[in-house]
Design a protein around this motif. Sequence first.
Motif, PDB file in Angstrom:
ATOM      1  N   TYR A  90      -5.369  -4.617  -3.530  1.00 55.07           N
ATOM      2  CA  TYR A  90      -5.080  -3.250  -3.976  1.00 55.07           C
ATOM      3  C   TYR A  90      -3.988  -3.242  -5.043  1.00 55.07           C
ATOM      4  CZ  TYR A  90      -4.496   1.718  -4.020  1.00 55.07           C
ATOM      5  OH  TYR A  90      -4.454   3.017  -4.441  1.00 55.07           O
ATOM      6  N   PHE A  94     -10.810   1.592  -0.509  1.00 56.50           N
ATOM      7  CA  PHE A  94      -9.916   2.051  -1.580  1.00 56.50           C
ATOM      8  C   PHE A  94     -10.376   3.423  -2.080  1.00 56.50           C
ATOM      9  CE2 PHE A  94      -8.795  -2.570  -2.996  1.00 56.50           C
ATOM     10  CZ  PHE A  94      -8.037  -2.726  -1.847  1.00 56.50           C
ATOM     11  N   PHE A 131      -1.210  -3.091   4.207  1.00 54.33           N
ATOM     12  CA  PHE A 131      -2.544  -2.594   3.866  1.00 54.33           C
ATOM     13  C   PHE A 131      -3.606  -3.479   4.517  1.00 54.33           C
ATOM     14  CE2 PHE A 131      -1.964  -0.094  -0.309  1.00 54.33           C
ATOM     15  CZ  PHE A 131      -0.806   0.457   0.160  1.00 54.33           C
ATOM     16  N   ASN A 177      -4.313  -2.244  -9.204  1.00 57.99           N
ATOM     17  CA  ASN A 177      -3.433  -1.252  -9.818  1.00 57.99           C
ATOM     18  C   ASN A 177      -2.653  -1.847 -10.982  1.00 57.99           C
ATOM     19  OD1 ASN A 177      -3.225   1.595  -8.745  1.00 57.99           O
ATOM     20  ND2 ASN A 177      -3.365   0.438  -6.846  1.00 57.99           N
ATOM     21  N   LEU A 213      -8.738   4.833  -5.329  1.00 60.17           N
ATOM     22  CA  LEU A 213      -9.165   4.145  -6.546  1.00 60.17           C
ATOM     23  C   LEU A 213     -10.566   4.581  -6.967  1.00 60.17           C
ATOM     24  CD1 LEU A 213      -7.827   0.533  -5.964  1.00 60.17           C
ATOM     25  CD2 LEU A 213      -7.132   2.116  -7.752  1.00 60.17           C
ATOM     26  N   ASN A 258       2.664  -4.627  -0.752  1.00 60.13           N
ATOM     27  CA  ASN A 258       1.718  -3.830   0.048  1.00 60.13           C
ATOM     28  C   ASN A 258       1.357  -4.562   1.341  1.00 60.13           C
ATOM     29  OD1 ASN A 258       0.955  -1.689  -2.143  1.00 60.13           O
ATOM     30  ND2 ASN A 258       0.687  -3.655  -3.162  1.00 60.13           N
ATOM     31  N   GLY A 270      -4.217   2.887  -0.877  1.00 63.07           N
ATOM     32  CA  GLY A 270      -5.644   3.044  -0.681  1.00 63.07           C
ATOM     33  C   GLY A 270      -5.962   3.907   0.521  1.00 63.07           C
ATOM     34  N   THR A 297      -5.744  -6.156   2.812  1.00 69.88           N
ATOM     35  CA  THR A 297      -6.216  -5.734   1.486  1.00 69.88           C
ATOM     36  C   THR A 297      -5.089  -5.457   0.497  1.00 69.88           C
ATOM     37  OG1 THR A 297      -6.227  -3.413   2.200  1.00 69.88           O
ATOM     38  CG2 THR A 297      -8.281  -4.657   2.483  1.00 69.88           C
ATOM     39  N   GLN A 347      -7.263 -13.291   0.853  1.00 68.56           N
ATOM     40  CA  GLN A 347      -7.572 -12.252  -0.138  1.00 68.56           C
ATOM     41  C   GLN A 347      -7.919 -12.824  -1.510  1.00 68.56           C
ATOM     42  OE1 GLN A 347      -5.134  -8.486   0.057  1.00 68.56           O
ATOM     43  NE2 GLN A 347      -3.886  -9.694   1.464  1.00 68.56           N
ATOM     44  N   PHE A 370     -14.876  -1.516  -3.597  1.00 70.76           N
ATOM     45  CA  PHE A 370     -13.841  -0.573  -3.171  1.00 70.76           C
ATOM     46  C   PHE A 370     -14.225   0.119  -1.861  1.00 70.76           C
ATOM     47  CE2 PHE A 370     -11.910   0.218  -7.669  1.00 70.76           C
ATOM     48  CZ  PHE A 370     -11.460  -1.099  -7.662  1.00 70.76           C
TER      49      PHE A 370
END
Length: 650
Positions: A34, A282, A23, A38, A285, A20, A313, A30, A86, A277
Amino acid sequence: MKKAVLLDVSAIMYRAFYGNLNFKTKNEPTGAVYGFVNTLLSIINQFEPDYIGAAFDVKRSTLRRSEVYKEYKAKRDAAPEDLVVQIPRIEELLDCFGIERFKIDGYEADDVLGSLAEGLSAKGIETYVITGDKDLSQILDKNINIALLGKGDGGGLKVLRTEEDVVEQLGVKPNMIPDLFGLIGDTSDGIPGVRKIGTKKAVPMLEKYGNLEGIYENIDSLTELPGIGKSLVTNLIEDKELAFMSRDLATIEIVPLNITEEQLKYKEDDKKLLELFKKLEFKSLIKKMGLENGAEAPVINNTSKMSEGMQLGLFSFQAPVEIEEEKAFEVLVGTEIEKKLLKKIDEKAFLYLGEKGLAVSIKNKDYYLPLEDELSKESLKKVLASDIKFISYGFKNILRKGYDIKNMDLDTMLAYHLLTSQTREEIEVMLKNVIEEDIEKYSEVFAKTKVSELSNEDYGKFLVKRTRGMLVAYPELLKELENNNLLEVLQEIEMPLIKVLASMENEGIKISPEYFSNYSEELELRLNQLTEKIYEIAGGEFNINSPKQLGEVLFLNLNIPPVKKTKTGFSTDSEVLEKLREQGHEIAESILEYRRLSKLKSTYVDPLPKMVDENNRLHTTFNQTGTATGRLSSSDPNLQNIPVRTEEGM
């Protein structure tokens, strides 16, 4: 039996990060967070654990193994900065789920996972260790299972439950794994092993003698095993100390943790999750987990399910459009296409071209057009020339079939690419990520059955799932294009380019087969001359294209000091050869030129003339979504990789 899941945080977050990459919010990347959440939801959904623990790695410089061997993991690249920033968010995420985090100075996450797993197993708790490291299989027992990330069907988890599973994966039983790495080493971890011993030679030795001690006790009998020569025995004798040290480095250390089951119980804090979130944007989510107002996330059908790190997201979920079941699907042929579609369609229609026909969806109806006769094709052309606005996934595929479309409103493939920079082109991926709709691929539905063997009804119903999904995804894509100021880019740049590229592809690029034939002969002559020169320097003939034989010639026969070693022997990649050339080794210069000309001949000069049409024209495909940066790519054949910076390529 109670169940526990233990998470190798580093392994999960690295996979999530690279899956990802694009993102981010305005303030921070992010993608790793994310993808991590998941994956976590998918794991909880699959195993339904009573307990969860998460193990983190510590700095390499603090590891006990680094004190034993300074080169241990010394050559590993530093984590990307966008991932490092992150990690606090991932820690915050685990706290929101009420998952205990473990990090012990001096010990790796693998040691912590092994120690936790052993303690849980002793209490009769079925334990699943989620990791990317096959080495951890050494801790497998009747209650401990190893779940390997990305090794299962469809890139999911592959669970090793028995000794046989481990043998299939690694070639040896769990208790032999440290001995295996004592022999073969591990380049990624900087474990040296014994020179010139790989898995194929190590496994038979361990099968016969059980461990390193057994091998060294029978050192004089090793040459009786297939493929074990005197030189390998010499390496074993000279590298004995390295072998035992390597085994120690590869062995999981059990640390007394005194952890109770109560500490591993988890429960998410919905309020904290919602706050996190929202910060990370997100939206999907939040809906999927029903975090706002206690609402449950809507679904399109019963097949929707969570999957590892796939949803974006960026998108919020859309409710499905109701379909009147008694008239939901119809196969149209001949003039029926024109009569029914022009009558039924008010404004928009969604198209998807399959191998032998076209799927069409409108607000309350799905159609399939087999397009197996000229009358059907002509009837469709009249529909496409009308004032209807059409939405598709890959308009160019339809244009390449000889159709013209008056109003191409939006290409969902291009829209998705602009929003995500993703270069995968399967419509199933786009629908999964935008509207969380799981649509099975052809092989999953029909296995090896050919399209020509399917009825129009079966194939049509399979195909219209894609147009129905597009109908649901369309408003979401449109909204996000507007929110991200990309609608003008799509409408003014990408959409007009579709017809230009389709025209270029249909026209093709003319080549001269005679020129290619002459140039092939010229390259063949130069390759023969280089071959003779290489043989002369080497002192004999060998397979120049074999890295193994080339390595032996360079570093054993010619006694050139090795630059780099791999698990299978000496490295002879271009980086190594270029270093040897800089050192003044003439054979390296000749091999580099041989490889360059050989690739040019085999990849372009010989194949391209075989791919032309009756007018000597090559018809490549120009991909608008083939690169993350937005530049075009070329395929079937790829005409953009010809090395034009060299005289021969030009």
